[in-house]
Design an enzyme around this catalytic site. Sequence first.
Site, PDB file in Angstrom:
ATOM      1  N   LYS A   1       7.128  -0.011   6.586  1.00  0.00           N
ATOM      2  CA  LYS A   1       6.767  -1.365   6.503  1.00  0.00           C
ATOM      3  C   LYS A   1       5.689  -1.715   5.334  1.00  0.00           C
ATOM      4  CE  LYS A   1       3.438  -2.950   9.641  1.00  0.00           C
ATOM      5  NZ  LYS A   1       2.261  -3.653   8.773  1.00  0.00           N
ATOM      6  N   ASN A   2       4.574  -0.642   5.413  1.00  0.00           N
ATOM      7  CA  ASN A   2       3.569  -0.885   4.465  1.00  0.00           C
ATOM      8  C   ASN A   2       3.759  -0.439   3.064  1.00  0.00           C
ATOM      9  OD1 ASN A   2       2.200  -2.033   6.537  1.00  0.00           O
ATOM     10  ND2 ASN A   2       1.046  -0.165   6.971  1.00  0.00           N
TER      11      ASN A   2
ATOM     12  N   ARG B   1      -1.646 -10.764   6.807  1.00  0.00           N
ATOM     13  CA  ARG B   1      -3.071 -10.219   5.940  1.00  0.00           C
ATOM     14  C   ARG B   1      -2.307  -9.939   4.503  1.00  0.00           C
ATOM     15  NH1 ARG B   1      -7.870  -8.802   4.819  1.00  0.00           N
ATOM     16  NH2 ARG B   1      -8.058  -6.816   3.899  1.00  0.00           N
TER      17      ARG B   1
ATOM     18  N   CYS C   1      -3.616  -9.708  11.563  1.00  0.00           N
ATOM     19  CA  CYS C   1      -4.270  -9.054  12.261  1.00  0.00           C
ATOM     20  C   CYS C   1      -5.463  -9.290  13.079  1.00  0.00           C
ATOM     21  CB  CYS C   1      -4.387  -7.539  11.817  1.00  0.00           C
ATOM     22  SG  CYS C   1      -2.908  -6.538  11.775  1.00  0.00           S
TER      23      CYS C   1
ATOM     24  N   ARG D   1     -11.214 -10.572   8.369  1.00  0.00           N
ATOM     25  CA  ARG D   1     -11.130  -9.122   7.361  1.00  0.00           C
ATOM     26  C   ARG D   1     -11.357  -9.763   6.105  1.00  0.00           C
ATOM     27  NH1 ARG D   1      -6.018  -6.143   9.681  1.00  0.00           N
ATOM     28  NH2 ARG D   1      -5.724  -4.984   7.838  1.00  0.00           N
ATOM     29  N   PRO D   2     -12.461  -9.147   5.299  1.00  0.00           N
ATOM     30  CA  PRO D   2     -12.680  -9.703   4.125  1.00  0.00           C
ATOM     31  C   PRO D   2     -11.756  -9.249   3.086  1.00  0.00           C
ATOM     32  CG  PRO D   2     -14.192  -7.597   4.627  1.00  0.00           C
ATOM     33  CD  PRO D   2     -13.148  -7.904   5.878  1.00  0.00           C
ATOM     34  N   ILE D   3     -11.810 -10.146   1.944  1.00  0.00           N
ATOM     35  CA  ILE D   3     -10.960  -9.880   0.708  1.00  0.00           C
ATOM     36  C   ILE D   3     -12.048  -9.752  -0.621  1.00  0.00           C
ATOM     37  CG2 ILE D   3      -8.941 -10.939   1.955  1.00  0.00           C
ATOM     38  CD1 ILE D   3      -9.507 -13.285   0.125  1.00  0.00           C
ATOM     39  N   ASP D   4     -13.159  -9.644  -0.274  1.00  0.00           N
ATOM     40  CA  ASP D   4     -14.058  -9.508  -1.531  1.00  0.00           C
ATOM     41  C   ASP D   4     -13.589  -8.408  -2.635  1.00  0.00           C
ATOM     42  OD1 ASP D   4     -14.984  -7.666   0.643  1.00  0.00           O
ATOM     43  OD2 ASP D   4     -16.307  -6.693  -0.870  1.00  0.00           O
TER      44      ASP D   4
ATOM     45  N   ASP E   1      -3.607   3.981  12.126  1.00  0.00           N
ATOM     46  CA  ASP E   1      -2.396   3.261  12.974  1.00  0.00           C
ATOM     47  C   ASP E   1      -1.722   4.253  13.894  1.00  0.00           C
ATOM     48  OD1 ASP E   1      -1.330   1.674   9.715  1.00  0.00           O
ATOM     49  OD2 ASP E   1      -2.939   1.240  11.145  1.00  0.00           O
TER      50      ASP E   1
ATOM     51  N   ILE F   1     -11.922   3.284  11.184  1.00  0.00           N
ATOM     52  CA  ILE F   1     -11.633   2.389   9.847  1.00  0.00           C
ATOM     53  C   ILE F   1     -11.535   0.743  10.364  1.00  0.00           C
ATOM     54  CG2 ILE F   1      -9.607   1.780   8.394  1.00  0.00           C
ATOM     55  CD1 ILE F   1     -10.151   4.537   7.707  1.00  0.00           C
TER      56      ILE F   1
ATOM     57  N   ARG G   1       6.609  -7.680  14.573  1.00  0.00           N
ATOM     58  CA  ARG G   1       6.050  -7.756  13.126  1.00  0.00           C
ATOM     59  C   ARG G   1       6.293  -6.494  12.352  1.00  0.00           C
ATOM     60  NH1 ARG G   1      -0.013  -8.152  12.585  1.00  0.00           N
ATOM     61  NH2 ARG G   1       0.367  -7.876  10.506  1.00  0.00           N
TER      62      ARG G   1
HETATM   63  C1  EPZ Z   1      -3.645  -1.108   5.154  1.00  0.00           C
HETATM   64  O1  EPZ Z   1      -4.362  -2.278   5.413  1.00  0.00           O
HETATM   65  C2  EPZ Z   1      -2.260  -1.240   6.162  1.00  0.00           C
HETATM   66  N1  EPZ Z   1      -1.689  -2.648   5.937  1.00  0.00           N
HETATM   67  C3  EPZ Z   1      -3.075  -1.302   7.317  1.00  0.00           C
HETATM   68  O2  EPZ Z   1      -2.197  -1.209   8.313  1.00  0.00           O
HETATM   69  C4  EPZ Z   1      -3.860   0.212   7.845  1.00  0.00           C
HETATM   70  O3  EPZ Z   1      -4.405   0.132   8.999  1.00  0.00           O
HETATM   71  C5  EPZ Z   1      -5.022   0.192   6.797  1.00  0.00           C
HETATM   72  O4  EPZ Z   1      -4.370   0.184   5.508  1.00  0.00           O
HETATM   73  C6  EPZ Z   1      -5.567   1.573   6.756  1.00  0.00           C
HETATM   74  O5  EPZ Z   1      -4.767   2.588   6.592  1.00  0.00           O
HETATM   75  C7  EPZ Z   1      -0.827  -2.866   4.758  1.00  0.00           C
HETATM   76  O6  EPZ Z   1      -0.472  -1.819   4.077  1.00  0.00           O
HETATM   77  C8  EPZ Z   1      -0.398  -3.796   4.850  1.00  0.00           C
HETATM   78  P1  EPZ Z   1      -8.020  -2.986   4.672  1.00  0.00           P
HETATM   79  P2  EPZ Z   1      -5.590  -2.548   4.252  1.00  0.00           P
HETATM   80  O7  EPZ Z   1      -8.203  -4.353   5.592  1.00  0.00           O
HETATM   81  O8  EPZ Z   1      -5.665  -1.539   3.229  1.00  0.00           O
HETATM   82  C9  EPZ Z   1     -12.386  -3.462   4.041  1.00  0.00           C
HETATM   83  C10 EPZ Z   1      -0.695  -1.900  10.253  1.00  0.00           C
HETATM   84  O9  EPZ Z   1      -0.946  -1.817  11.341  1.00  0.00           O
HETATM   85  N2  EPZ Z   1     -12.354  -4.573   3.137  1.00  0.00           N
HETATM   86  O10 EPZ Z   1      -8.198  -3.044   3.212  1.00  0.00           O
HETATM   87  O11 EPZ Z   1      -5.324  -4.204   3.947  1.00  0.00           O
HETATM   88  C11 EPZ Z   1     -11.900  -3.638   5.465  1.00  0.00           C
HETATM   89  O12 EPZ Z   1     -12.832  -4.555   6.113  1.00  0.00           O
HETATM   90  C12 EPZ Z   1      -1.813  -2.443   9.355  1.00  0.00           C
HETATM   91  O13 EPZ Z   1       0.518  -1.556   9.610  1.00  0.00           O
HETATM   92  C13 EPZ Z   1     -13.251  -5.262   2.399  1.00  0.00           C
HETATM   93  O14 EPZ Z   1     -14.342  -4.752   2.794  1.00  0.00           O
HETATM   94  O15 EPZ Z   1      -7.031  -2.461   4.955  1.00  0.00           O
HETATM   95  C14 EPZ Z   1     -11.555  -2.255   6.104  1.00  0.00           C
HETATM   96  O16 EPZ Z   1     -12.775  -1.939   6.607  1.00  0.00           O
HETATM   97  C15 EPZ Z   1      -3.035  -2.500  10.081  1.00  0.00           C
HETATM   98  N3  EPZ Z   1     -13.092  -5.980   1.491  1.00  0.00           N
HETATM   99  C16 EPZ Z   1     -11.218  -1.591   5.173  1.00  0.00           C
HETATM  100  O17 EPZ Z   1     -11.757  -2.212   3.902  1.00  0.00           O
HETATM  101  C17 EPZ Z   1     -11.945  -6.211   0.946  1.00  0.00           C
HETATM  102  O18 EPZ Z   1     -11.546  -7.073   0.076  1.00  0.00           O
HETATM  103  C18 EPZ Z   1      -9.913  -1.083   4.783  1.00  0.00           C
HETATM  104  O19 EPZ Z   1      -9.307  -2.342   5.376  1.00  0.00           O
HETATM  105  C19 EPZ Z   1     -10.667  -5.594   1.663  1.00  0.00           C
HETATM  106  C20 EPZ Z   1     -11.024  -4.783   2.845  1.00  0.00           C
END
Ligand code: EPZ
Length: 420
Positions: A22-23, A93, A117, A124-127, A307, A329, A400
């Site tokens: 999926k990812n 997301r 999610c 969940r931040p996107i900064d 995961d 995480i 999903r």
């Molecule tokens: C990917 O999420 C996967 N999703 C997630 O899988 C997986 O759990 C995660 O990587 C960790 O392996 C996809 O690939 C679509 P993040 P990702 O939100 O990278 C912080 C599943 O079940 N952060 O970036 O999007 C955030 O808060 C899903 O398949 C910021 O601070 O994870 C977290 O603590 C769940 N600012 C950390 O980074 C940002 O702009 C990583 O989380 C973005 C993230």
Amino acid sequence: MSKFIINGQRPLKGEITVSGSKNAALKIFPVALLTHEPIKVFNVPEIEDIFRAQEMLIALGHEVKKTGKGAFELKFKNQKSADLPAGLVNKFRASVMFVGPMLVKFGEVRFPHPGGCVIGAAMRPIDMFVDNFEKMGAKVELSNNYYRLTAKKLKGADIFFHDITVTGTESLMMTACLADSETLLKNCAMEPEIVSLAEYLNSVGAKIEGAGTSTIKIKGVKKLRGGEYKIIPDRIEAGTFAMMAAASNAKIDIKNCEPKHLEALWFLFDKIGVNYKLSKDSISISPSKKLLAYDAKTHEYPGFATDLQPPYTVLMTQAYGSSLIHETIHDRRLLFTDSLTQMGANIVMADPHRVVVNGPTKLYARKLVSPDLRAGVALIIAALISRGKTEIDNIYQIDRGYERLDERLRNIGADIKRIS
Ligand code: EPZ
């Protein structure tokens, strides 16, 4: 809402085939925005998040044609709009992945802060997406939770991720392919899905070095060609099925997977005493004499995947002794243990990121709700080993990320029904 009804304690036996990741598959859809030429994709799991990504790509002016089971052809038609549809952005997301390619290809993108999610901090931040596009020259406006990013041309930048983010790494990597000059990404995620995406992008003209390490260098190019991309097997699905087999003391062969992507799990299996054999593309699980508790701490790849934490926590309810599970995480990713406790597990929450599981305990059927896709499947595993008839609601969350899961589980002897 649809639900699953599961009668537990059925003997499981046989073969289960792993779907495409999926990812990995999710990311080829934003990549399609970067070229006007057709892309052929294979081994795509037919799951809800993929359907949402396809709907997003169509809304942005591409054609998505199904050419076979898990096979699609993505082709640019005409740029319809700079808006990511809010209804879709709030559904998953990964929609944030479309921001960079829209910006670098069309110069403008508008979108609401993404939802999806329930795990991770409330919003969940996107900064690490927005701030880094700004660093590459984008103008960022935010008014009542709506972002508008514009850029005549993105230029390469030197970028450090304050947290390791898989989607952030992929987003900046794919966007930088068409930016001016050179981009350096530091403190990157190293997941196999990132390596696979970089290999695809390089096969169609990109210049990416270092994917799979913490530093990735991208030299901007003028254009990317169309191409063909086969999605790698889903390592999370493979690991989840392996833990399901171990928890239910079953003899299960897991096919079409990449055991080399799951080193951290095999380390734990050796410590717990799971009876397993690996080949190049399969995992064979047989009944184990006695499972021993062993602590686990989630970590970015190649560490133990977050995961895989929910199924591991269920497995530990069947192991002798106490295990400390430390989820480093995502926030809220241990809340599902409340449901396991209601089913009879002996779990103490030390703090929001740590639980102690004392086993083994008998589990009993309950009425449950799936909070997120990984916890949802963990509850299915708990239901399969419980006494009685369990109901799991909100299975959209499971659909999903897992294709036809109930059908594949029935094929190995599970008594699971879907009630729409
Ligand atoms: C990917 O999420 C996967 N999703 C997630 O899988 C997986 O759990 C995660 O990587 C960790 O392996 C996809 O690939 C679509 P993040 P990702 O939100 O990278 C912080 C599943 O079940 N952060 O970036 O999007 C955030 O808060 C899903 O398949 C910021 O601070 O994870 C977290 O603590 C769940 N600012 C950390 O980074 C940002 O702009 C990583 O989380 C973005 C993230």
